[in-house]
Design a protein around this motif. Structure first.
Motif, PDB file in Angstrom:
ATOM      1  N   MET A 289     104.699   3.678 -11.968  1.00 31.82           N
ATOM      2  CA  MET A 289     104.579   2.038 -12.491  1.00 31.82           C
ATOM      3  C   MET A 289     104.364   1.270 -11.515  1.00 31.82           C
ATOM      4  SD  MET A 289     107.090  -0.078 -15.312  1.00 31.82           S
ATOM      5  CE  MET A 289     106.779   1.216 -16.336  1.00 31.82           C
ATOM      6  N   PHE A 290     105.348   1.157 -10.285  1.00 32.26           N
ATOM      7  CA  PHE A 290     105.240   0.488  -9.247  1.00 32.26           C
ATOM      8  C   PHE A 290     103.766   0.475  -8.425  1.00 32.26           C
ATOM      9  CE2 PHE A 290     109.991  -0.387  -9.584  1.00 32.26           C
ATOM     10  CZ  PHE A 290     109.992  -1.500  -9.260  1.00 32.26           C
ATOM     11  N   TRP A 291     103.380   1.801  -8.572  1.00 33.00           N
ATOM     12  CA  TRP A 291     101.999   1.860  -7.756  1.00 33.00           C
ATOM     13  C   TRP A 291     101.006   1.333  -8.539  1.00 33.00           C
ATOM     14  CZ3 TRP A 291      97.068   3.627  -8.334  1.00 33.00           C
ATOM     15  CH2 TRP A 291      96.408   4.026  -7.159  1.00 33.00           C
ATOM     16  N   ILE A 292     101.106   1.464  -9.861  1.00 30.75           N
ATOM     17  CA  ILE A 292      99.920   0.838 -10.769  1.00 30.75           C
ATOM     18  C   ILE A 292      99.802  -0.688 -10.615  1.00 30.75           C
ATOM     19  CG2 ILE A 292      99.328   0.460 -13.272  1.00 30.75           C
ATOM     20  CD1 ILE A 292      98.231   3.254 -11.970  1.00 30.75           C
ATOM     21  N   LEU A 293     101.223  -1.164 -10.431  1.00 30.74           N
ATOM     22  CA  LEU A 293     101.430  -2.708 -10.663  1.00 30.74           C
ATOM     23  C   LEU A 293     100.654  -3.277  -9.276  1.00 30.74           C
ATOM     24  CD1 LEU A 293     104.944  -3.246 -11.852  1.00 30.74           C
ATOM     25  CD2 LEU A 293     102.756  -4.385 -12.697  1.00 30.74           C
ATOM     26  N   GLY A 294     101.093  -2.548  -8.279  1.00 39.67           N
ATOM     27  CA  GLY A 294     100.657  -2.895  -6.680  1.00 39.67           C
ATOM     28  C   GLY A 294      99.037  -2.534  -6.897  1.00 39.67           C
ATOM     29  N   TRP A 295      98.507  -1.761  -7.285  1.00 42.78           N
ATOM     30  CA  TRP A 295      97.084  -1.246  -7.067  1.00 42.78           C
ATOM     31  C   TRP A 295      96.471  -2.149  -8.165  1.00 42.78           C
ATOM     32  CZ3 TRP A 295      94.270  -0.319  -3.018  1.00 42.78           C
ATOM     33  CH2 TRP A 295      92.907   0.294  -3.348  1.00 42.78           C
ATOM     34  N   GLY A 296      96.693  -1.821  -9.509  1.00 35.52           N
ATOM     35  CA  GLY A 296      96.194  -2.893 -10.294  1.00 35.52           C
ATOM     36  C   GLY A 296      96.077  -4.496  -9.865  1.00 35.52           C
ATOM     37  N   LEU A 297      97.087  -5.001  -9.514  1.00 33.56           N
ATOM     38  CA  LEU A 297      96.742  -6.378  -8.841  1.00 33.56           C
ATOM     39  C   LEU A 297      95.885  -6.457  -7.644  1.00 33.56           C
ATOM     40  CD1 LEU A 297     100.465  -7.782  -8.606  1.00 33.56           C
ATOM     41  CD2 LEU A 297      98.577  -8.828  -9.995  1.00 33.56           C
ATOM     42  N   ALA A 298      95.819  -5.581  -6.757  1.00 30.96           N
ATOM     43  CA  ALA A 298      94.886  -5.661  -5.659  1.00 30.96           C
ATOM     44  C   ALA A 298      93.645  -5.362  -6.457  1.00 30.96           C
ATOM     45  CB  ALA A 298      95.232  -4.535  -4.656  1.00 30.96           C
ATOM     46  N   PHE A 299      93.260  -4.566  -7.201  1.00 28.65           N
ATOM     47  CA  PHE A 299      91.975  -4.340  -7.535  1.00 28.65           C
ATOM     48  C   PHE A 299      91.267  -5.587  -8.514  1.00 28.65           C
ATOM     49  CE2 PHE A 299      88.784  -2.214 -10.597  1.00 28.65           C
ATOM     50  CZ  PHE A 299      88.160  -1.453  -9.406  1.00 28.65           C
ATOM     51  N   GLN A 300      92.294  -5.973  -9.582  1.00 27.83           N
ATOM     52  CA  GLN A 300      91.710  -6.826 -10.435  1.00 27.83           C
ATOM     53  C   GLN A 300      91.618  -8.343  -9.890  1.00 27.83           C
ATOM     54  OE1 GLN A 300      95.067  -6.913 -13.340  1.00 27.83           O
ATOM     55  NE2 GLN A 300      94.038  -5.330 -14.411  1.00 27.83           N
ATOM     56  N   TRP A 301      92.421  -8.620  -8.765  1.00 30.62           N
ATOM     57  CA  TRP A 301      92.384 -10.004  -7.922  1.00 30.62           C
ATOM     58  C   TRP A 301      91.196 -10.048  -6.989  1.00 30.62           C
ATOM     59  CZ3 TRP A 301      93.700 -14.545 -10.450  1.00 30.62           C
ATOM     60  CH2 TRP A 301      94.264 -14.122 -11.684  1.00 30.62           C
ATOM     61  N   PHE A 302      90.607  -8.814  -6.369  1.00 32.51           N
ATOM     62  CA  PHE A 302      89.884  -9.049  -5.287  1.00 32.51           C
ATOM     63  C   PHE A 302      88.638  -9.844  -5.158  1.00 32.51           C
ATOM     64  CE2 PHE A 302      86.196  -7.558  -3.052  1.00 32.51           C
ATOM     65  CZ  PHE A 302      86.635  -7.304  -1.659  1.00 32.51           C
ATOM     66  N   SER A 303      88.131 -10.037  -6.417  1.00 30.83           N
ATOM     67  CA  SER A 303      87.084 -10.831  -6.495  1.00 30.83           C
ATOM     68  C   SER A 303      87.634 -12.463  -6.616  1.00 30.83           C
ATOM     69  CB  SER A 303      86.207 -10.569  -7.981  1.00 30.83           C
ATOM     70  OG  SER A 303      85.417  -9.490  -7.425  1.00 30.83           O
ATOM     71  N   PRO A 304      88.112 -12.657  -7.464  1.00 29.62           N
ATOM     72  CA  PRO A 304      88.743 -14.131  -7.542  1.00 29.62           C
ATOM     73  C   PRO A 304      89.625 -14.649  -6.264  1.00 29.62           C
ATOM     74  CG  PRO A 304      90.085 -12.790  -9.120  1.00 29.62           C
ATOM     75  CD  PRO A 304      88.735 -11.909  -8.514  1.00 29.62           C
ATOM     76  N   TYR A 305      90.307 -13.718  -5.690  1.00 32.42           N
ATOM     77  CA  TYR A 305      90.991 -14.129  -4.530  1.00 32.42           C
ATOM     78  C   TYR A 305      89.978 -14.180  -3.180  1.00 32.42           C
ATOM     79  CZ  TYR A 305      94.614 -13.944  -0.842  1.00 32.42           C
ATOM     80  OH  TYR A 305      95.373 -14.287  -0.041  1.00 32.42           O
ATOM     81  N   ALA A 306      88.853 -13.504  -3.307  1.00 30.70           N
ATOM     82  CA  ALA A 306      88.033 -13.667  -2.387  1.00 30.70           C
ATOM     83  C   ALA A 306      87.346 -15.066  -2.499  1.00 30.70           C
ATOM     84  CB  ALA A 306      86.868 -12.610  -2.204  1.00 30.70           C
TER      85      ALA A 306
ATOM     86  N   THR B 217     101.339  -7.318  -4.012  1.00 32.64           N
ATOM     87  CA  THR B 217     100.582  -6.247  -4.148  1.00 32.64           C
ATOM     88  C   THR B 217     101.401  -5.243  -3.029  1.00 32.64           C
ATOM     89  OG1 THR B 217      98.923  -6.533  -2.844  1.00 32.64           O
ATOM     90  CG2 THR B 217      98.716  -6.986  -4.967  1.00 32.64           C
ATOM     91  N   ALA B 218     101.514  -5.724  -1.746  1.00 27.97           N
ATOM     92  CA  ALA B 218     102.102  -4.692  -0.715  1.00 27.97           C
ATOM     93  C   ALA B 218     103.641  -4.450  -1.262  1.00 27.97           C
ATOM     94  CB  ALA B 218     101.940  -5.491   0.437  1.00 27.97           C
ATOM     95  N   ALA B 219     104.217  -5.573  -1.744  1.00 24.07           N
ATOM     96  CA  ALA B 219     105.770  -5.405  -2.240  1.00 24.07           C
ATOM     97  C   ALA B 219     106.019  -4.213  -3.156  1.00 24.07           C
ATOM     98  CB  ALA B 219     106.337  -6.530  -2.524  1.00 24.07           C
ATOM     99  N   PHE B 220     104.939  -4.290  -3.966  1.00 22.85           N
ATOM    100  CA  PHE B 220     105.022  -3.128  -5.124  1.00 22.85           C
ATOM    101  C   PHE B 220     104.701  -1.749  -4.593  1.00 22.85           C
ATOM    102  CE2 PHE B 220     104.119  -6.628  -8.761  1.00 22.85           C
ATOM    103  CZ  PHE B 220     105.484  -6.755  -9.074  1.00 22.85           C
ATOM    104  N   LEU B 221     103.756  -1.755  -3.637  1.00 23.98           N
ATOM    105  CA  LEU B 221     103.478  -0.484  -3.176  1.00 23.98           C
ATOM    106  C   LEU B 221     104.473   0.026  -2.211  1.00 23.98           C
ATOM    107  CD1 LEU B 221     100.741   1.507  -3.108  1.00 23.98           C
ATOM    108  CD2 LEU B 221     100.589  -0.684  -4.302  1.00 23.98           C
ATOM    109  N   CYS B 222     105.071  -0.791  -1.482  1.00 24.44           N
ATOM    110  CA  CYS B 222     106.093  -0.503  -0.582  1.00 24.44           C
ATOM    111  C   CYS B 222     107.268  -0.027  -1.301  1.00 24.44           C
ATOM    112  CB  CYS B 222     106.681  -1.963   0.266  1.00 24.44           C
ATOM    113  SG  CYS B 222     107.800  -1.122   1.582  1.00 24.44           S
ATOM    114  N   ILE B 223     107.697  -0.520  -2.651  1.00 22.08           N
ATOM    115  CA  ILE B 223     108.748  -0.016  -3.330  1.00 22.08           C
ATOM    116  C   ILE B 223     108.365   1.377  -3.786  1.00 22.08           C
ATOM    117  CG2 ILE B 223     109.992  -0.270  -5.616  1.00 22.08           C
ATOM    118  CD1 ILE B 223     109.745  -3.313  -5.278  1.00 22.08           C
ATOM    119  N   SER B 224     107.196   1.584  -4.389  1.00 16.71           N
ATOM    120  CA  SER B 224     106.621   2.733  -4.869  1.00 16.71           C
ATOM    121  C   SER B 224     106.725   3.858  -3.579  1.00 16.71           C
ATOM    122  CB  SER B 224     105.345   2.607  -5.255  1.00 16.71           C
ATOM    123  OG  SER B 224     104.892   3.866  -5.775  1.00 16.71           O
ATOM    124  N   TRP B 225     106.393   3.696  -2.492  1.00 20.16           N
ATOM    125  CA  TRP B 225     106.334   4.416  -1.240  1.00 20.16           C
ATOM    126  C   TRP B 225     107.818   4.552  -0.820  1.00 20.16           C
ATOM    127  CZ3 TRP B 225     108.448   3.751   3.516  1.00 20.16           C
ATOM    128  CH2 TRP B 225     108.649   4.688   4.548  1.00 20.16           C
TER     129      TRP B 225
END
Length: 196
Positions: free
Chosen positions: A20-37, A171-179
């Motif tokens: 769940m934490f992995w999906i939260l982190g990666w999902g945020l990173a993937f979904q927001w790549f374009s608008p953030y850029a 996103t990094a925080a969610f992935l770090c928790i998952s790791w």
């Protein structure tokens, strides 16, 4: 109901929290790549499109070719531990990037370990699932993934409405928790089963 039931299964509870934490982190990173850029780096839609093209190539190479080599040599748990650590580092790099090129480069690199971590996390869930739910465990995992992406969308929308700059540190925080969770499980299982 099926998702909630899995949290009552001792062998799967921690793995689904990790997932769940992995999906939260990666999902945020993937979904927001374009608008953030577009908003933060003021880059062009064409540049974003080319970056996403490279991201797709990296995902194919990581998920098919590199993963195929790794699963023949290492246990899925070890692959996930290393893959999540590398993905987390790349997301930290994205969070502190000062240009679109560096930002996109970190995301492209992140796709290699991420494309390896995702299927091997599902492998771990399947390997640890009781025999009586093996037939539907992938469906349950798919449902969990959908819930994770829904939460990522809601969290991302709320954050972007206040300050979009927080998205990639999150996103990094969610992935770090998952790791941290999967690494702790890895260490415990190495003590009890040193051969795996």
């Amino acid at each position: 109901q099926d998702i909630l039931k899995t949290f009552h299964i001792k062998e799967l509870r921690m793995l689904y929290i990790v997932y769940m934490f992995w999906i939260l982190g990666w999902g945020l990173a993937f979904q927001w790549f374009s608008p953030y850029a577009l908003q933060v780096y003021k880059t062009t839609p064409l540049n974003v499109t080319w970056a996403q093209f490279l991201v797709g190539i990296a995902w194919i190479i990581g998920g098919y070719f590199i993963n195929d080599l790794l699963i023949k040599r290492f246990h899925a748990r070890s692959i996930v531990v290393v893959g999540m650590a590398l993905t987390t580092l790349c997301l930290v790099g994205m969070a502190i990037s000062d240009s679109f090129i560096v930002f996109a480069l970190f995301f492209t690199i992140a796709c290699f370990p991420s494309a390896i971590s995702w299927p091997n996390t599902l492998n771990l869930i399947s390997m640890n699932a009781p025999a009586d739910i093996q037939g539907k465990i992938m469906g349950i995992s798919q449902s969990s993934q959908s819930v994770g992406f829904i939460l990522a969308t809601l969290v991302g929308g709320f954050i972007a409405a206040t300050t979009i700059h927080v998205i990639y540190p999150l996103t990094a925080a969610f992935l770090c928790i998952s790791w941290i969770l999967i690494f702790a499980r890895h260490l415990m299982q190495k003590k009890t089963t040193p051969t795996t």
